[in-house]
Design a protein around this motif. Sequence first.
Motif, mmCIF file in Angstrom:
data_model
loop_
_atom_site.group_PDB
_atom_site.id
_atom_site.type_symbol
_atom_site.label_atom_id
_atom_site.label_comp_id
_atom_site.label_asym_id
_atom_site.label_seq_id
_atom_site.Cartn_x
_atom_site.Cartn_y
_atom_site.Cartn_z
ATOM 1 N N GLY A 1 -11.962 -82.076 0.292
ATOM 2 C CA GLY A 1 -11.062 -83.219 0.237
ATOM 3 C C GLY A 1 -11.126 -83.980 -1.068
ATOM 4 O O GLY A 1 -10.270 -84.801 -1.364
ATOM 5 N N ASP A 2 -12.162 -83.715 -1.900
ATOM 6 C CA ASP A 2 -12.317 -84.374 -3.189
ATOM 7 C C ASP A 2 -11.721 -83.480 -4.267
ATOM 8 O O ASP A 2 -12.158 -82.339 -4.446
ATOM 9 C CB ASP A 2 -13.812 -84.602 -3.473
ATOM 10 C CG ASP A 2 -14.043 -85.443 -4.710
ATOM 11 O OD1 ASP A 2 -13.095 -85.603 -5.512
ATOM 12 O OD2 ASP A 2 -15.170 -85.926 -4.888
ATOM 13 N N GLN B 1 -20.378 -78.592 8.054
ATOM 14 C CA GLN B 1 -18.931 -78.714 8.166
ATOM 15 C C GLN B 1 -18.446 -80.009 7.539
ATOM 16 O O GLN B 1 -17.449 -80.033 6.804
ATOM 17 C CB GLN B 1 -18.495 -78.649 9.628
ATOM 18 C CG GLN B 1 -16.976 -78.710 9.776
ATOM 19 C CD GLN B 1 -16.535 -79.022 11.193
ATOM 20 O OE1 GLN B 1 -17.265 -79.672 11.946
ATOM 21 N NE2 GLN B 1 -15.352 -78.569 11.548
ATOM 22 N N ALA B 2 -19.167 -81.107 7.804
ATOM 23 C CA ALA B 2 -18.779 -82.400 7.237
ATOM 24 C C ALA B 2 -18.859 -82.363 5.706
ATOM 25 O O ALA B 2 -17.986 -82.894 5.014
ATOM 26 C CB ALA B 2 -19.679 -83.509 7.792
ATOM 27 N N GLU B 3 -19.908 -81.715 5.177
ATOM 28 C CA GLU B 3 -20.038 -81.603 3.720
ATOM 29 C C GLU B 3 -18.896 -80.788 3.128
ATOM 30 O O GLU B 3 -18.347 -81.133 2.077
ATOM 31 C CB GLU B 3 -21.375 -80.952 3.372
ATOM 32 C CG GLU B 3 -22.589 -81.834 3.614
ATOM 33 C CD GLU B 3 -23.882 -81.114 3.261
ATOM 34 O OE1 GLU B 3 -23.825 -80.150 2.469
ATOM 35 O OE2 GLU B 3 -24.940 -81.517 3.775
ATOM 36 N N GLU C 1 -15.885 -80.312 4.366
ATOM 37 C CA GLU C 1 -14.636 -81.070 4.444
ATOM 38 C C GLU C 1 -14.572 -82.132 3.352
ATOM 39 O O GLU C 1 -13.524 -82.352 2.735
ATOM 40 C CB GLU C 1 -14.511 -81.725 5.823
ATOM 41 C CG GLU C 1 -14.250 -80.714 6.948
ATOM 42 C CD GLU C 1 -14.277 -81.371 8.321
ATOM 43 O OE1 GLU C 1 -14.683 -82.550 8.407
ATOM 44 O OE2 GLU C 1 -13.895 -80.693 9.298
ATOM 45 N N ALA C 2 -15.714 -82.791 3.094
ATOM 46 C CA ALA C 2 -15.751 -83.805 2.038
ATOM 47 C C ALA C 2 -15.529 -83.181 0.665
ATOM 48 O O ALA C 2 -14.798 -83.716 -0.170
ATOM 49 C CB ALA C 2 -17.090 -84.546 2.065
ATOM 50 N N ALA C 3 -16.155 -82.002 0.436
ATOM 51 C CA ALA C 3 -16.011 -81.346 -0.863
ATOM 52 C C ALA C 3 -14.578 -80.886 -1.094
ATOM 53 O O ALA C 3 -14.020 -81.049 -2.180
ATOM 54 C CB ALA C 3 -16.971 -80.161 -0.954
#
Length: 295
Positions: free
Chosen positions: A94-95, A86-88, A90-92
């Motif tokens: 968001g970029d 999930q964190a990955e 969200e980071a992807a």
Amino acid sequence: MGTASSFAIAMLDPRLLRSFTAIVDAASFTLAAERLHMTQSTISQQLARLETLVGSPLIERTARPVRPTASGERLLGYARRLLALQAEAEAALGDPAGSASIRIGLPEDIVDAAMAKTFGDFARRHREIRLDVTAGLSRDLTRRYRGGDFDIVIVKDARPGPDCRASFPEPVAWYESAEAPATWPDPLPLVAFPPDGLYRETMFQRAERERLGWYVAFAGSNLHNVLVAVEAGLGLSLLPVSAAGRYRVRQYAPFGMEAPISVSLYSWEKTGPVSELVGAMQGVMAARSQPLGRN
């Protein structure tokens, strides 16, 4: 946990998994609640919801310090992996890198080191833009550009179109293998591009003006294949001078040079990042040749 429970795990709310892992890591409901900035009753309720979903107790509440049950131990690894994914995600998301694209069509010999550097410099300045580059035959690239498949295109033709952004002359000459015989047989073997390929009709017309018999001994789908065939001695071909120097070929003196062709750059957009890239590509083309004209 059975198949139904496994399916339920895949659909679990990450908030419940985060509460569960926090309790295990802290070995305490109170400390876990503090770390997640929630009340102890809230984190207890979230654990209870998770236990209902999986159908098993997950924490030994009477133990001091508290610890996971056997089912909790089995779930823990999956929970950590799901939270990491999930964190990955969200980071992807968001970029913005690569979230927009510029579609470019080019003849393969135009995609040289200088053009690649131009693309690299542009990409570093505009991480949000992905460059989708297609190499192909000029007539196909022109057709696809007019059909809206490309934002920018560079094509070769007898003369530039009225809407080109810039056009440059490209010298072309006849080539044979560096180890070709002193004379060629009759009929003359030719190495060409496929039907509708660049230079093909010009080659046939020249052979006929010279009143020579001819036939296509080899047809290659790209410039490298054509040049390799010429290098191997399969026949003569009309080729751009700029590309021939990297192969063991030499100009065929009896035919020599033909009239230069136009290498023209087109783009639909006149402003923004597309226009910036067009300007940089135009600079690369100008370094290869002197411009014939510019709109």
